[in-house]
Design a protein around this motif. Structure first.
Motif, mmCIF file in Angstrom:
data_model
loop_
_atom_site.group_PDB
_atom_site.id
_atom_site.type_symbol
_atom_site.label_atom_id
_atom_site.label_comp_id
_atom_site.label_asym_id
_atom_site.label_seq_id
_atom_site.Cartn_x
_atom_site.Cartn_y
_atom_site.Cartn_z
ATOM 1 N N VAL A 202 -14.945 -5.124 -0.465
ATOM 2 C CA VAL A 202 -14.482 -6.514 -0.399
ATOM 3 C C VAL A 202 -13.145 -6.589 0.331
ATOM 4 O O VAL A 202 -12.928 -7.486 1.158
ATOM 5 N N THR A 203 -12.249 -5.648 0.053
ATOM 6 C CA THR A 203 -10.953 -5.618 0.729
ATOM 7 C C THR A 203 -11.132 -5.436 2.227
ATOM 8 O O THR A 203 -10.473 -6.114 3.026
ATOM 9 N N ALA B 21 -16.668 -1.130 -4.800
ATOM 10 C CA ALA B 21 -16.931 -2.528 -4.459
ATOM 11 C C ALA B 21 -15.636 -3.232 -4.059
ATOM 12 O O ALA B 21 -15.628 -4.025 -3.113
ATOM 13 N N VAL B 22 -14.546 -2.932 -4.749
ATOM 14 C CA VAL B 22 -13.249 -3.516 -4.391
ATOM 15 C C VAL B 22 -12.843 -3.084 -2.986
ATOM 16 O O VAL B 22 -12.333 -3.885 -2.196
ATOM 17 N N CYS B 23 -13.075 -1.834 -2.643
ATOM 18 C CA CYS B 23 -12.749 -1.337 -1.298
ATOM 19 C C CYS B 23 -13.558 -2.071 -0.236
ATOM 20 O O CYS B 23 -13.037 -2.423 0.824
ATOM 21 N N SER C 189 0.823 -1.198 0.000
ATOM 22 C CA SER C 189 0.000 0.000 0.000
ATOM 23 C C SER C 189 0.862 1.254 0.000
ATOM 24 O O SER C 189 0.587 2.215 -0.742
ATOM 25 N N GLY D 229 -17.268 0.237 -9.317
ATOM 26 C CA GLY D 229 -16.393 -0.933 -9.294
ATOM 27 C C GLY D 229 -15.282 -0.801 -8.271
ATOM 28 O O GLY D 229 -14.991 -1.738 -7.523
ATOM 29 N N SER D 230 -14.654 0.372 -8.226
ATOM 30 C CA SER D 230 -13.576 0.553 -7.256
ATOM 31 C C SER D 230 -14.124 0.631 -5.836
ATOM 32 O O SER D 230 -13.464 0.203 -4.892
#
Length: 56
Positions: free
Chosen positions: A40-41, A36-38, A15, A33-34
């Protein structure tokens, strides 16, 4: 150290590296989309923390 600690060390070092590489570049707006990635992370981080013996 347990594997979860190594996981977080690697994640935080990567990071830092990626944040330094972004300095001076144009920022992109947040897309669904980004976002959603955040999410999930963050869920993966929570799961890893809870998997540490004695953390829950």
């Amino acid at each position: 150290m347990v594997w979860q600690q190594w996981f977080f060390i690697i994640v935080f070092v990567l990071s830092i590296i990626f944040n330094v590489l972004q300095v001076g570049q144009k920022r992109e707006p947040l897309t669904p989309g980004s976002a959603a990635v955040c999410v999930v992370t963050a869920l993966v981080y929570i799961a890893v923390i809870l998997s540490i013996k004695g953390a829950a």
